[in-house]
Design a protein around this motif. Structure first.
Motif, short mmCIF file in Angstrom:
data_model
loop_
_atom_site.label_atom_id
_atom_site.label_comp_id
_atom_site.label_asym_id
_atom_site.label_seq_id
_atom_site.Cartn_x
_atom_site.Cartn_y
_atom_site.Cartn_z
N GLN A 13 0.95 -1.38 -0.04
CA GLN A 13 -0.02 0.10 0.01
C GLN A 13 1.13 1.34 -0.07
O GLN A 13 0.55 2.34 -0.68
CB GLN A 13 -0.95 0.07 1.20
CG GLN A 13 -1.96 1.15 1.27
CD GLN A 13 -2.85 1.00 0.05
OE1 GLN A 13 -3.53 0.07 -0.57
NE2 GLN A 13 -3.03 2.27 -0.87
N GLU A 14 1.89 1.27 0.52
CA GLU A 14 2.88 2.23 0.82
C GLU A 14 3.49 2.59 -0.74
O GLU A 14 3.69 3.65 -1.01
CB GLU A 14 4.01 1.97 1.68
CG GLU A 14 5.01 3.25 1.87
CD GLU A 14 5.99 3.11 2.90
OE1 GLU A 14 7.11 3.47 2.96
OE2 GLU A 14 5.85 2.08 3.63
N ARG A 15 3.89 1.51 -1.26
CA ARG A 15 4.47 1.68 -2.78
C ARG A 15 3.29 2.23 -3.70
O ARG A 15 3.88 2.95 -4.49
CB ARG A 15 5.16 0.37 -3.05
CG ARG A 15 6.35 0.24 -2.23
CD ARG A 15 6.85 -1.34 -2.75
NE ARG A 15 8.02 -1.45 -1.99
CZ ARG A 15 8.93 -2.44 -2.19
NH1 ARG A 15 8.58 -3.48 -3.05
NH2 ARG A 15 9.94 -2.69 -1.50
N ALA A 19 3.70 5.81 -5.79
CA ALA A 19 3.71 5.78 -7.26
C ALA A 19 2.46 6.55 -7.94
O ALA A 19 2.78 7.31 -8.72
CB ALA A 19 3.32 4.46 -7.89
N LEU A 20 1.17 6.68 -7.03
CA LEU A 20 0.33 7.46 -7.48
C LEU A 20 0.53 9.09 -7.09
O LEU A 20 0.32 9.93 -7.78
CB LEU A 20 -0.91 7.08 -6.65
CG LEU A 20 -1.63 5.98 -7.07
CD1 LEU A 20 -2.64 5.59 -6.19
CD2 LEU A 20 -2.08 5.88 -8.57
N ALA A 21 1.37 9.42 -5.79
CA ALA A 21 1.60 10.76 -5.71
C ALA A 21 2.70 11.26 -6.67
O ALA A 21 2.66 12.34 -7.05
CB ALA A 21 2.19 10.90 -4.19
N ALA A 25 2.22 14.25 -9.58
CA ALA A 25 3.28 15.27 -9.38
C ALA A 25 3.57 15.91 -10.45
O ALA A 25 4.00 17.02 -10.97
CB ALA A 25 4.36 15.12 -8.46
N LYS A 26 4.14 14.79 -11.47
CA LYS A 26 4.43 15.24 -12.85
C LYS A 26 3.32 15.45 -13.82
O LYS A 26 2.56 14.79 -13.97
CB LYS A 26 5.41 13.89 -13.38
CG LYS A 26 6.54 13.46 -12.54
CD LYS A 26 7.08 12.45 -13.07
CE LYS A 26 8.39 11.67 -12.18
NZ LYS A 26 8.80 10.35 -12.68
N PRO A 27 3.62 16.80 -14.53
CA PRO A 27 2.56 16.83 -15.77
C PRO A 27 2.85 16.09 -16.71
O PRO A 27 3.93 15.79 -17.08
CB PRO A 27 3.17 18.32 -16.06
CG PRO A 27 4.40 18.66 -15.64
CD PRO A 27 4.87 17.61 -14.40
N VAL A 28 1.73 15.51 -17.49
CA VAL A 28 1.77 14.79 -18.26
C VAL A 28 1.59 15.61 -19.84
O VAL A 28 0.69 16.20 -19.87
CB VAL A 28 0.60 13.58 -18.29
CG1 VAL A 28 0.72 12.79 -19.47
CG2 VAL A 28 0.86 12.72 -17.11
N PHE A 29 2.75 15.44 -20.60
CA PHE A 29 2.65 16.05 -21.87
C PHE A 29 2.52 15.03 -23.00
O PHE A 29 3.20 14.14 -23.10
CB PHE A 29 3.78 16.99 -22.14
CG PHE A 29 3.99 18.02 -21.05
CD1 PHE A 29 3.11 18.91 -20.98
CD2 PHE A 29 5.25 18.03 -20.24
CE1 PHE A 29 3.19 20.13 -20.20
CE2 PHE A 29 5.32 18.99 -19.25
CZ PHE A 29 4.33 20.02 -19.32
N GLU A 30 1.61 15.12 -23.75
CA GLU A 30 1.18 14.02 -24.82
C GLU A 30 1.55 14.43 -26.22
O GLU A 30 1.29 13.98 -27.07
CB GLU A 30 -0.07 13.71 -24.78
CG GLU A 30 -0.27 12.88 -23.42
CD GLU A 30 -2.01 12.04 -23.33
OE1 GLU A 30 -2.60 12.50 -24.19
OE2 GLU A 30 -2.16 11.98 -22.18
#
Length: 72
Positions: A13-15, A19-21, A25-30
């Motif tokens: 659960q911690e991992r 991973a979700l955090a 946090a990173k913007p996704v540029f497609e």
């Protein structure tokens, strides 16, 4: 008293939470790195400014001109 399965669940659960955090946090540029029409490099400022861009500025202008010609 916690057993080994509880510790394993907590670790997983911690991992997942980390991973979700990190993903949020990173913007996704497609945007594409290369133009789909002329295969030239799309400049980074354009890729950052226009999300999901697939064409360089010159090809996009040409495509818009052609589109307005057929829109009438």
């Amino acid at each position: 008293m916690a057993d080994i399965a509880d510790f394993a669940n907590d670790l997983v659960q911690e991992r997942i939470d980390r991973a979700l955090a990190a993903r949020k946090a990173k913007p996704v540029f497609e945007s594409y790195e290369f133009c789909v029409d002329c295969d030239s490099t799309i400049p980074l400022p354009r890729r950052l400014a226009v999300t999901n861009c697939t064409r360089c500025t010159e090809c996009e202008q040409l495509n818009e001109q052609i589109g307005t010609r057929y829109a009438r």
